[in-house]
Write a protein that holds these residues in place. Structure first.
Motif, PDB file in Angstrom:
ATOM      1  N   PRO A 166      -6.534   8.189  -8.154  1.00 51.49           N
ATOM      2  CA  PRO A 166      -6.471   9.057  -6.969  1.00 51.49           C
ATOM      3  C   PRO A 166      -6.588   8.281  -5.652  1.00 51.49           C
ATOM      4  O   PRO A 166      -5.931   8.615  -4.669  1.00 51.49           O
ATOM      5  CB  PRO A 166      -7.664  10.003  -7.148  1.00 51.49           C
ATOM      6  CG  PRO A 166      -7.958   9.981  -8.604  1.00 51.49           C
ATOM      7  CD  PRO A 166      -7.597   8.600  -9.073  1.00 51.49           C
ATOM      8  N   VAL A 167      -7.372   7.230  -5.656  1.00 50.73           N
ATOM      9  CA  VAL A 167      -7.529   6.403  -4.455  1.00 50.73           C
ATOM     10  C   VAL A 167      -6.223   5.699  -4.122  1.00 50.73           C
ATOM     11  O   VAL A 167      -5.754   5.725  -2.973  1.00 50.73           O
ATOM     12  CB  VAL A 167      -8.670   5.371  -4.654  1.00 50.73           C
ATOM     13  CG1 VAL A 167      -8.731   4.397  -3.494  1.00 50.73           C
ATOM     14  CG2 VAL A 167      -9.999   6.063  -4.853  1.00 50.73           C
ATOM     15  N   LEU A 168      -5.625   5.070  -5.121  1.00 53.80           N
ATOM     16  CA  LEU A 168      -4.381   4.335  -4.894  1.00 53.80           C
ATOM     17  C   LEU A 168      -3.226   5.263  -4.523  1.00 53.80           C
ATOM     18  O   LEU A 168      -2.427   4.947  -3.647  1.00 53.80           O
ATOM     19  CB  LEU A 168      -4.025   3.513  -6.137  1.00 53.80           C
ATOM     20  CG  LEU A 168      -5.012   2.399  -6.491  1.00 53.80           C
ATOM     21  CD1 LEU A 168      -4.641   1.774  -7.834  1.00 53.80           C
ATOM     22  CD2 LEU A 168      -5.069   1.354  -5.399  1.00 53.80           C
TER      23      LEU A 168
ATOM     24  N   ARG B 259      -3.595   6.404  -0.890  1.00 57.20           N
ATOM     25  CA  ARG B 259      -3.262   5.371   0.109  1.00 57.20           C
ATOM     26  C   ARG B 259      -1.769   5.093   0.190  1.00 57.20           C
ATOM     27  O   ARG B 259      -1.321   4.413   1.117  1.00 57.20           O
ATOM     28  CB  ARG B 259      -3.973   4.066  -0.232  1.00 57.20           C
ATOM     29  CG  ARG B 259      -5.438   4.121  -0.007  1.00 57.20           C
ATOM     30  CD  ARG B 259      -6.021   2.754  -0.266  1.00 57.20           C
ATOM     31  NE  ARG B 259      -7.455   2.831  -0.305  1.00 57.20           N
ATOM     32  CZ  ARG B 259      -8.227   1.981  -0.945  1.00 57.20           C
ATOM     33  NH1 ARG B 259      -7.686   0.970  -1.599  1.00 57.20           N
ATOM     34  NH2 ARG B 259      -9.521   2.113  -0.937  1.00 57.20           N
ATOM     35  N   ARG B 260      -1.016   5.556  -0.805  1.00 58.58           N
ATOM     36  CA  ARG B 260       0.440   5.383  -0.837  1.00 58.58           C
ATOM     37  C   ARG B 260       0.839   3.906  -0.844  1.00 58.58           C
ATOM     38  O   ARG B 260       1.803   3.515  -0.186  1.00 58.58           O
ATOM     39  CB  ARG B 260       1.106   6.125   0.305  1.00 58.58           C
ATOM     40  CG  ARG B 260       0.792   7.612   0.316  1.00 58.58           C
ATOM     41  CD  ARG B 260       1.390   8.341   1.493  1.00 58.58           C
ATOM     42  NE  ARG B 260       2.835   8.190   1.593  1.00 58.58           N
ATOM     43  CZ  ARG B 260       3.734   8.936   0.956  1.00 58.58           C
ATOM     44  NH1 ARG B 260       3.334   9.914   0.178  1.00 58.58           N
ATOM     45  NH2 ARG B 260       5.014   8.726   1.111  1.00 58.58           N
ATOM     46  N   VAL B 261       0.099   3.092  -1.588  1.00 55.64           N
ATOM     47  CA  VAL B 261       0.372   1.659  -1.602  1.00 55.64           C
ATOM     48  C   VAL B 261       0.896   1.159  -2.949  1.00 55.64           C
ATOM     49  O   VAL B 261       1.168  -0.017  -3.101  1.00 55.64           O
ATOM     50  CB  VAL B 261      -0.876   0.829  -1.210  1.00 55.64           C
ATOM     51  CG1 VAL B 261      -1.271   1.098   0.223  1.00 55.64           C
ATOM     52  CG2 VAL B 261      -2.022   1.091  -2.160  1.00 55.64           C
ATOM     53  N   ILE B 262       1.053   2.046  -3.924  1.00 58.52           N
ATOM     54  CA  ILE B 262       1.545   1.601  -5.227  1.00 58.52           C
ATOM     55  C   ILE B 262       2.812   2.348  -5.606  1.00 58.52           C
ATOM     56  O   ILE B 262       3.045   3.479  -5.183  1.00 58.52           O
ATOM     57  CB  ILE B 262       0.484   1.775  -6.339  1.00 58.52           C
ATOM     58  CG1 ILE B 262       0.085   3.235  -6.495  1.00 58.52           C
ATOM     59  CG2 ILE B 262      -0.715   0.894  -6.085  1.00 58.52           C
ATOM     60  CD1 ILE B 262      -0.671   3.523  -7.765  1.00 58.52           C
TER      61      ILE B 262
ATOM     62  N   LEU C  25      -4.830  -4.970  -5.160  1.00 60.82           N
ATOM     63  CA  LEU C  25      -4.583  -3.526  -5.058  1.00 60.82           C
ATOM     64  C   LEU C  25      -5.337  -2.870  -3.897  1.00 60.82           C
ATOM     65  O   LEU C  25      -5.190  -1.682  -3.662  1.00 60.82           O
ATOM     66  CB  LEU C  25      -4.983  -2.843  -6.374  1.00 60.82           C
ATOM     67  CG  LEU C  25      -4.158  -3.226  -7.595  1.00 60.82           C
ATOM     68  CD1 LEU C  25      -4.783  -2.642  -8.860  1.00 60.82           C
ATOM     69  CD2 LEU C  25      -2.719  -2.772  -7.443  1.00 60.82           C
ATOM     70  N   GLY C  26      -6.159  -3.637  -3.205  1.00 67.05           N
ATOM     71  CA  GLY C  26      -6.930  -3.072  -2.105  1.00 67.05           C
ATOM     72  C   GLY C  26      -8.154  -2.316  -2.578  1.00 67.05           C
ATOM     73  O   GLY C  26      -8.591  -1.362  -1.939  1.00 67.05           O
TER      74      GLY C  26
END
Length: 130
Positions: free
Chosen positions: A42-44, A47-50, A104-105
């Motif tokens: 849910p975090v990734l 953030r719309r980064v993956i 992955l941040g």
């Protein structure tokens, strides 16, 4: 010399085709890897980064994080006895998980890099800056 050749990580930005919904976790996951998947996806996604291409890396991260916890659980059940071989495996799994988490941040430094816009900001008090 390019700043990327100096070991400076590029800024993490939103992906062009980000995942908007978490896919089903892999069927081979153990319970601890599955718990990590459910915690970070849910975090990734938020953030719309993956994108879909990142799923292999995320799977590896979850397996390694789950392995670290599994070995720690085994150690505690054995009365705190440290098995040298398992400690080595746990240490390498923790290192791999940490490295993937950074890409992955998922660690504080990478999150700060995302929040501040990366290392592209000029350093006004740098006496060597042109």
């Amino acid at each position: 010399m390019s700043k990327h050749l100096r070991g400076v990580k590029p800024q993490i930005t939103a992906d062009r085709e980000p995942l908007v919904k978490a896919p089903r976790p892999p069927s081979f996951f153990g319970p601890l890897a599955l718990a990590e998947w459910k915690r970070i996806m849910p975090v990734l996604i938020g953030r719309r980064v993956i994108c879909a291409a990142d799923l292999g890396q995320i799977e590896t991260y979850c397996v390694m994080a789950g392995l670290v916890r599994e070995i720690e659980t085994q150690r505690q059940l054995a009365g705190g006895v440290i098995d040298g071989r398992l400690f080595g495996v746990q240490n390498r799994a923790a290192q791999t998980a940490r490295q993937i988490a950074a890409t992955l941040g998922l660690d504080p430094v990478s999150r700060a890099r995302i929040a501040t816009g990366g290392d592209d900001a000029p350093d006004d008090d740098d006496p060597l800056a042109v």
